[in-house]
Design a protein around this motif. Structure first.
Motif, PDB file in Angstrom:
ATOM      1  N   VAL A 193       0.884  -1.306   0.070  1.00  0.00           N
ATOM      2  CA  VAL A 193      -0.195   0.015  -0.038  1.00  0.00           C
ATOM      3  C   VAL A 193       0.992   1.179   0.022  1.00  0.00           C
ATOM      4  N   ARG A 194       0.352   2.442  -0.532  1.00  0.00           N
ATOM      5  CA  ARG A 194       1.075   3.613  -0.439  1.00  0.00           C
ATOM      6  C   ARG A 194      -0.134   4.502   0.025  1.00  0.00           C
ATOM      7  N   ASP A 195       0.142   5.520   0.738  1.00  0.00           N
ATOM      8  CA  ASP A 195      -0.512   6.586   1.287  1.00  0.00           C
ATOM      9  C   ASP A 195       0.153   7.813   1.505  1.00  0.00           C
ATOM     10  N   GLY A 196       0.193   8.729   0.486  1.00  0.00           N
ATOM     11  CA  GLY A 196       1.038   9.975   0.406  1.00  0.00           C
ATOM     12  C   GLY A 196       2.519   9.516   0.404  1.00  0.00           C
ATOM     13  N   ASN A 197       3.263  10.019   1.387  1.00  0.00           N
ATOM     14  CA  ASN A 197       4.755   9.728   1.361  1.00  0.00           C
ATOM     15  C   ASN A 197       5.050   8.542   1.860  1.00  0.00           C
ATOM     16  N   VAL A 198       4.209   7.582   2.379  1.00  0.00           N
ATOM     17  CA  VAL A 198       4.365   6.360   2.911  1.00  0.00           C
ATOM     18  C   VAL A 198       4.115   5.015   2.125  1.00  0.00           C
ATOM     19  N   TRP A 199       5.408   4.363   1.890  1.00  0.00           N
ATOM     20  CA  TRP A 199       5.106   3.203   0.874  1.00  0.00           C
ATOM     21  C   TRP A 199       5.693   2.110   1.795  1.00  0.00           C
ATOM     22  N   LEU A 200       4.652   1.062   1.641  1.00  0.00           N
ATOM     23  CA  LEU A 200       4.726  -0.358   2.382  1.00  0.00           C
ATOM     24  C   LEU A 200       4.924  -1.521   1.521  1.00  0.00           C
ATOM     25  N   TYR A 201       6.118  -2.123   1.711  1.00  0.00           N
ATOM     26  CA  TYR A 201       6.319  -3.281   1.079  1.00  0.00           C
ATOM     27  C   TYR A 201       6.513  -4.709   1.527  1.00  0.00           C
ATOM     28  N   LYS A 202       6.298  -5.651   0.854  1.00  0.00           N
ATOM     29  CA  LYS A 202       6.412  -6.938   1.452  1.00  0.00           C
ATOM     30  C   LYS A 202       7.254  -7.797   0.588  1.00  0.00           C
ATOM     31  N   PRO A 203       8.652  -7.510   0.803  1.00  0.00           N
ATOM     32  CA  PRO A 203       9.547  -8.157  -0.381  1.00  0.00           C
ATOM     33  C   PRO A 203       9.746  -9.628  -0.086  1.00  0.00           C
ATOM     34  N   ASP A 204      10.145 -10.513  -1.243  1.00  0.00           N
ATOM     35  CA  ASP A 204      10.682 -11.775  -1.223  1.00  0.00           C
ATOM     36  C   ASP A 204      12.150 -11.788  -0.826  1.00  0.00           C
ATOM     37  N   VAL A 205      12.401 -12.358   0.377  1.00  0.00           N
ATOM     38  CA  VAL A 205      13.646 -11.919   1.063  1.00  0.00           C
ATOM     39  C   VAL A 205      14.647 -12.883   0.109  1.00  0.00           C
ATOM     40  N   ASN A 206      14.330 -13.996  -0.457  1.00  0.00           N
ATOM     41  CA  ASN A 206      15.218 -14.830  -1.212  1.00  0.00           C
ATOM     42  C   ASN A 206      15.541 -13.882  -2.500  1.00  0.00           C
ATOM     43  N   VAL A 207      14.807 -13.349  -3.084  1.00  0.00           N
ATOM     44  CA  VAL A 207      15.171 -12.451  -4.036  1.00  0.00           C
ATOM     45  C   VAL A 207      16.009 -11.335  -3.587  1.00  0.00           C
ATOM     46  N   LEU A 208      15.810 -10.528  -2.658  1.00  0.00           N
ATOM     47  CA  LEU A 208      16.497  -9.626  -2.064  1.00  0.00           C
ATOM     48  C   LEU A 208      18.090 -10.189  -1.871  1.00  0.00           C
ATOM     49  N   ARG A 209      18.214 -11.356  -1.444  1.00  0.00           N
ATOM     50  CA  ARG A 209      19.373 -11.640  -1.210  1.00  0.00           C
ATOM     51  C   ARG A 209      20.326 -11.855  -2.464  1.00  0.00           C
ATOM     52  N   ASP A 210      19.659 -12.522  -3.426  1.00  0.00           N
ATOM     53  CA  ASP A 210      20.243 -12.608  -4.869  1.00  0.00           C
ATOM     54  C   ASP A 210      20.600 -11.332  -5.246  1.00  0.00           C
ATOM     55  N   LYS A 211      19.820 -10.352  -5.538  1.00  0.00           N
ATOM     56  CA  LYS A 211      19.906  -8.990  -5.765  1.00  0.00           C
ATOM     57  C   LYS A 211      21.108  -8.487  -4.982  1.00  0.00           C
ATOM     58  N   LEU A 212      21.180  -8.690  -3.801  1.00  0.00           N
ATOM     59  CA  LEU A 212      22.284  -7.900  -3.008  1.00  0.00           C
ATOM     60  C   LEU A 212      23.596  -8.490  -3.197  1.00  0.00           C
ATOM     61  N   GLN A 213      23.802  -9.756  -3.985  1.00  0.00           N
ATOM     62  CA  GLN A 213      24.954 -10.229  -4.294  1.00  0.00           C
ATOM     63  C   GLN A 213      25.631  -9.499  -5.727  1.00  0.00           C
ATOM     64  N   LEU A 214      24.737  -8.544  -6.187  1.00  0.00           N
ATOM     65  CA  LEU A 214      25.122  -7.949  -7.528  1.00  0.00           C
ATOM     66  C   LEU A 214      25.891  -6.772  -7.238  1.00  0.00           C
ATOM     67  N   PRO A 215      26.813  -6.350  -7.942  1.00  0.00           N
ATOM     68  CA  PRO A 215      27.571  -4.833  -8.057  1.00  0.00           C
ATOM     69  C   PRO A 215      26.485  -3.783  -7.706  1.00  0.00           C
ATOM     70  N   VAL A 216      26.824  -2.971  -7.032  1.00  0.00           N
ATOM     71  CA  VAL A 216      26.094  -1.684  -6.381  1.00  0.00           C
ATOM     72  C   VAL A 216      25.824  -0.968  -7.788  1.00  0.00           C
ATOM     73  N   GLY A 217      26.691  -0.687  -8.636  1.00  0.00           N
ATOM     74  CA  GLY A 217      26.363  -0.104  -9.823  1.00  0.00           C
ATOM     75  C   GLY A 217      26.923  -0.623 -11.212  1.00  0.00           C
ATOM     76  N   SER A 218      27.246   0.113 -12.192  1.00  0.00           N
ATOM     77  CA  SER A 218      27.906  -0.311 -13.386  1.00  0.00           C
ATOM     78  C   SER A 218      29.359  -0.139 -13.263  1.00  0.00           C
ATOM     79  N   CYS A 219      29.721   0.248 -12.123  1.00  0.00           N
ATOM     80  CA  CYS A 219      31.347   0.016 -11.937  1.00  0.00           C
ATOM     81  C   CYS A 219      32.175  -1.373 -11.966  1.00  0.00           C
TER      82      CYS A 219
END
Length: 382
Positions: A193-219
């Motif tokens: 849900v989003r209300d004004g400037n407040v954003w609530l997420y329910k992430p898939d933590v397994n997918v998050l772990r995979d994403k965090l293994q990637l480099p921060v940028g294009s460097c």
């Protein structure tokens, strides 16, 4: 590294004037103006969003990042039965800029050096259970608000803390920000849900772990050149190669050759081609015989392109996100040939592509994750 204070200790510190200023600067980020957010929190909106969590009594731990002392006290008032953990994140090096994370060029062939991204301080895994992680994000530059090192750093820290959960209980991330969080890290499909400037997420933590293994940028290269053999086992029925033809039939032969090259590489994934009304029945028949599944679309004009320019209708690629009967798409331009099997790219997150001029990327080959809400965001409705 993230260190933490429990909220009762924060309350005790508030009785001392000099100590109060120190704690406010420490938690608030006042020692580094890059991390300061001057956005006033609308607590009514926060309350509406928290109500979407269900029984607040079930939330044992609430992690708070980049909030000041008085705001932490208000969080305690909203969720009195939870343990509140005020998180402090070590700042990024002051010499780190967006250009250092997204340089215009890196040595991809690694002829002289192996490109490496500068490091951002990472949070340590907390032993306390956190059911909700709330973060207040800075947003100072209205033009380049998304290209902000501190803003990126805070979101990566929140993602890392969420990913450290063992998956035994659901975890939510709440952002207070005028602009949307990083969509590649926190997808619109995970937005509760989003209300004004407040954003609530329910992430898939397994997918998050995979994403965090990637480099921060294009460097840095996500797939080093020497790491050529990769094994990926996904869901082939929910993955496809795709290309697009619009405005002219001159690339029909190229698309036919592209389909053959994918099959010769050993891939058995579906082949989907998006075409508009300018592609004739005759040419569609040839594409189908080559193995393409035809999807008819209405093309989308690039409002920044000149009339009859080569890129006049290249916004039609946005239609790829409407292929929601697939979880992953490897898009290739119709004039490309696949020389070896690249099915392993289905294991990469959205958007994976080759860098092109710093923060931009080359959309000739890219991995996307179809989603109607992502498609709608291109029109500014997200």
């Amino acid at each position: 590294m993230v260190s933490f204070l429990y909220s009762p200790d924060v309350d005790q510190l508030s009785h001392s004037g000099s100590r109060q200023n120190f704690v406010n600067r420490w938690i608030w980020g006042g020692l580094d103006p890059r991390y300061v957010s001057d956005l006033d929190v609308n607590w009514d909106d926060v309350m509406k969003v928290i109500e979407k969590l269900g029984e607040r009594n079930d939330y044992q731990g609430v992690g708070l990042l980049n909030f000041n002392n008085s705001e932490i006290s208000y969080w305690k008032h909203l969720m009195p039965d939870a343990t509140h953990v005020a998180l402090q994140l070590d700042y990024a090096d002051k010499n780190m800029t967006w250009d250092s994370l997204y340089p215009e060029w890196i040595d991809e062939e690694q002829e002289k050096e192996v490109p490496v991204c500068p490091s951002l301080p990472k949070p340590e895994t907390l032993r306390k259970r956190l059911d909700l992680i709330a973060v207040k994000l800075p947003c100072r530059n209205e033009v380049n608000w998304s290209r902000d090192v501190a803003r990126l750093h805070l979101q990566l820290a929140a993602a890392s803390l969420a990913a450290s959960a063992k998956g035994l209980y659901p975890i939510h991330l709440l952002f207070i920000t005028e602009r949307f969080p990083i969509p590649n890290l926190f997808t619109c499909k995970e937005l509760v849900v989003r209300d004004g400037n407040v954003w609530l997420y329910k992430p898939d933590v397994n997918v998050l772990r995979d994403k965090l293994q990637l480099p921060v940028g294009s460097c840095e290269l996500s797939l080093p050149l020497q790491d050529r053999e990769r094994v990926y086992s996904g869901n082939p029925q929910r993955e496809a190669y795709a290309t697009i033809l619009h405005s002219a039939h001159v690339y029909v032969c190229g698309a036919i050759a592209a389909a053959q090259s994918i099959r010769l590489s050993g891939s058995t994934r579906d082949l989907v081609i998006l075409v508009d009304e300018t592609i004739s029945v005759y040419h569609r028949s040839g594409l189908e015989k080559a193995g393409w599944k035809i999807r008819t679309i209405q093309r989308i004009r690039n409002p920044k392109a000149e009339k009859d320019a080569y890129n006049e209708w290249n916004y039609s690629k946005f239609r790829l996100w409407q292929l929601t009967d697939y979880d992953k798409i490897i898009f290739i331009d119709a004039d490309l040939l696949i020389l070896r099997n690249i099915d392993f790219l289905f294991g990469m997150p959205e958007i994976s592509a080759t860098g092109n001029n710093a923060t931009l990327f080359n959309s000739g080959v890219m991995v996307i994750e179809p989603s109607n809400c992502t498609f709608q965001s291109f029109d500014g409705t997200y």
